[in-house]
Design a protein around this motif. Structure first.
Motif: not given
Length: 146
Positions: A57-58, A61, A85, A89
């Motif tokens: 998921d990271t 993202r 970002s 993360a």
């Protein structure tokens, strides 16, 4: 998408709980001990699957944030937003991995204490089980060589 380790870990954990409860009800220390060990292994596998999901998921993202950053603003502004970002993360992934590691250590210590208690309470049965497990592993290893 949920990782298969989470599914199999949850199933193994549930099976271990059931086996441990049945062992407790019937007075079978062997089933109780095996159930607790299976439950701890299932919890560890579930945590491993969660960590893999978090990393996946990271990564998603980060990819999405990079796409957003590339699409707007000047280069320096985009670089700063991308760096922010990525750091956010990475911090989230690190925190989750640290929590998973601590919980895994807790379950390992709990399982070790339970096994030690059972071995101290039933040393002869424990020795017999360990001998049978070693014999079984020896058969498996020798069967693969043939």
């Amino acid at each position: 998408m949920v990782d298969t380790d989470r599914i199999t870990g949850a199933a193994r954990e549930l099976g271990g709980k059931v086996q441990g409860a049945v062992g407790d009800l019937t007075g079978s220390k062997r089933d109780s001990l095996e159930g607790r060990a299976r439950e701890a292994a299932g919890q560890a596998e579930n945590l491993y699957g969660r960590a893999k999901d978090t990393v996946r998921d990271t990564g998603d993202r980060i990819r999405d944030a990079a796409g957003d950053v590339i699409g707007s603003g000047d280069i320096e502004d985009r670089y700063v937003r991308a760096e922010r970002s990525v750091r956010r993360a990475a911090d989230e992934a690190y925190d989750y991995a640290e929590d998973a590691y601590e919980r895994g250590g807790h379950y390992l210590r709990r399982g070790t204490r339970e096994v030690s208690h059972q071995v101290a309470e039933y040393p002869l049965a424990s020795l017999l089980i360990a001998g049978l497990a070693g014999f079984g592993l020896g058969l498996l290893v020798s069967a693969k060589r043939d």
